[in-house]
Scaffold this active site. Structure first.
Site, short mmCIF file in Angstrom:
data_model
loop_
_atom_site.label_atom_id
_atom_site.label_comp_id
_atom_site.label_asym_id
_atom_site.label_seq_id
_atom_site.Cartn_x
_atom_site.Cartn_y
_atom_site.Cartn_z
N ASP A 118 0.85 -1.19 0.00
CA ASP A 118 0.00 0.00 0.00
C ASP A 118 0.89 1.24 0.00
O ASP A 118 1.71 1.41 0.90
CB ASP A 118 -0.89 -0.04 1.25
CG ASP A 118 -1.94 1.06 1.24
OD1 ASP A 118 -2.33 1.48 0.14
OD2 ASP A 118 -2.34 1.49 2.33
N ASP A 133 -3.19 2.60 -5.78
CA ASP A 133 -2.04 2.60 -4.85
C ASP A 133 -1.95 1.33 -4.00
O ASP A 133 -1.36 1.34 -2.93
CB ASP A 133 -2.07 3.84 -3.96
CG ASP A 133 -3.15 3.77 -2.89
OD1 ASP A 133 -4.16 3.09 -3.12
OD2 ASP A 133 -2.96 4.38 -1.83
N GLU A 134 -2.51 0.24 -4.50
CA GLU A 134 -2.59 -0.96 -3.67
C GLU A 134 -2.50 -2.22 -4.54
O GLU A 134 -3.13 -2.29 -5.58
CB GLU A 134 -3.98 -0.99 -3.04
CG GLU A 134 -4.05 -0.98 -1.57
CD GLU A 134 -5.50 -1.04 -1.14
OE1 GLU A 134 -5.98 -2.12 -0.82
OE2 GLU A 134 -6.16 0.03 -1.18
MG LIG Z 1 -2.48 3.98 0.31
#
Ligand SMILES: [Mg+2]
Length: 366
Positions: free
Chosen positions: A11, A112-113
């Site tokens: 993350d 973002d993961e």
């Molecule tokens: Mg994040």
């Protein structure tokens, strides 16, 4: 131990804000938030909503999804930057490419993961942590942003673990530790447990993941049905969901580093040709057409200029791609201080459509 029993969740740390701050070192210790562009057009705080908050901003209690009007009350000095989706997508693509080099399977779940399965030579949690460190270092060195990772035997535990030591953390949860790791956490830490579900759990006297693990199955089923059963499995470390390779890319992009750096548009455009060819060959492999072209120019002072343009029809024509990429490079460079030198060209296509080879035109194959 088989490598596919070890799952990592990666993350990025306050992703949008981190990308903004890396290019503006003067903002590093400041409370920075990123908001939609509409807000910046009208400068009306009653309309803006925070998309990402930097860590200094979080110290004031600011967080994503918070109305800007509320943020200004908590932190009058908050600095609000406009969203730059093209740039975030490019950085995200670069990060995924770095991860892909080191592991077997990547499932990107958002900008973002991602979940990851390791290569077969990773047979222990120590090996996995070493690999995670290499990935983190490479992302830090090339993109100058940090991420946090969780390594665990299940997807849900890996996701919870990645949030455990933010920012820039590595949290490893081994199979024999999973129940002790989860037990003291509030039930809201379980992915998918929102406010409403938490209230229902509360009525059943369940506050922590440990409470849920021990709770009476029948009562949970009565109140929450199958979802409740799934949450209880997660609480017991028994989540069996698999990491699946991300099916279809939403965008394809490649970058090229210029050496030496240059402020000559002709040299930058020449460099763009090979990037266009790389992007085009991936389009051919995947049998895809695109509608949108995005350009990013990274300068030697680490600032980035981006431009994105959508066309009216889908195409995979390489001449079209090259010509429009070069036009956009000209436009970007004309609007930049002519002394600034370009160090990296990023070219991406998005708005992709699958097509069968029969529909492709002759020029698609050049
Ligand atoms: Mg994040």
């Amino acid at each position: 131990m088989a490598a596919d029993k070890i799952i990592m969740h990666i993350d990025m740390d306050s992703f949008f804000a981190s990308v903004e701050i890396r290019d503006k070192p003067e903002l590093k210790e400041k409370p920075v938030v990123v908001c939609s562009k509409t807000f910046h057009l009208h400068m009306d705080t009653s309309k803006g909503v925070i998309s990402a908050a930097s860590y200094p901003a979080r110290k004031f209690g600011l967080h994503s999804a918070m109305p800007l009007s509320e943020a200004v009350k908590l932190c009058p000095d908050v600095i609000c930057l406009p969203m730059n989706n093209t740039l975030y997508r490019q950085v995200s693509d670069n990060v995924i490419k770095i991860i892909q080099k080191h592991v077997k399977t990547v499932q990107k779940v958002s900008i973002d993961e991602a979940y990851v399965l390791f290569k077969d030579n990773v047979i222990s949690y120590e090996d996995a942590a070493d690999c995670a460190l290499k990935i983190k270092e490479e992302i830090k060195a090339t993109e100058r942003i940090t991420c946090s990772v969780g390594i665990a035997p299940t997807k849900s535990a890996a996701k919870i673990a990645s949030g455990f030591q933010k920012p820039d953390g590595i949290t490893v949860v081994r199979p024999n530790e999973i129940k002790d790791f989860l037990a003291p956490l509030p039930v809201t830490k379980i992915p998918g447990v929102g406010k409403k579900t938490a209230e229902t759990f509360d009525l059943l006297g369940i506050q922590t993941v440990g409470d849920l693990a021990k709770a009476d199955k029948r009562r949970i089923y009565e109140k929450l049905g199958k979802h409740g059963m799934n949450f209880q499995d997660v609480a017991n470390g028994l989540d069996t969901t698999q990491v699946m390779e991300t099916a279809d890319a939403k965008s394809i992009s490649r970058f090229h580093s210029l050496s030496p750096y240059t402020n000559d548009p002709a040299a930058v455009k020449l460099g763009s040709e090979s990037v266009c060819e790389e992007v085009h060959s991936i389009l051919m492999q995947k049998k895809m057409y695109f509608k949108t072209i995005s350009i990013g120019l990274r300068y030697s002072d680490f600032t980035t200029a981006t431009k994105s343009r959508s066309h009216t029809v889908h195409t995979a024509d390489i001449f079209f791609l090259k010509r429009h990429a070069q036009d956009m490079i000209d436009e970007l460079m004309a609007n930049t201080d002519s002394k600034k030198k370009v160090r990296q060209i990023n070219i991406g296509v998005s708005n992709l459509k699958k097509t069968d080879a029969g529909q492709m035109q002759l020029t698609d194959f050049f």
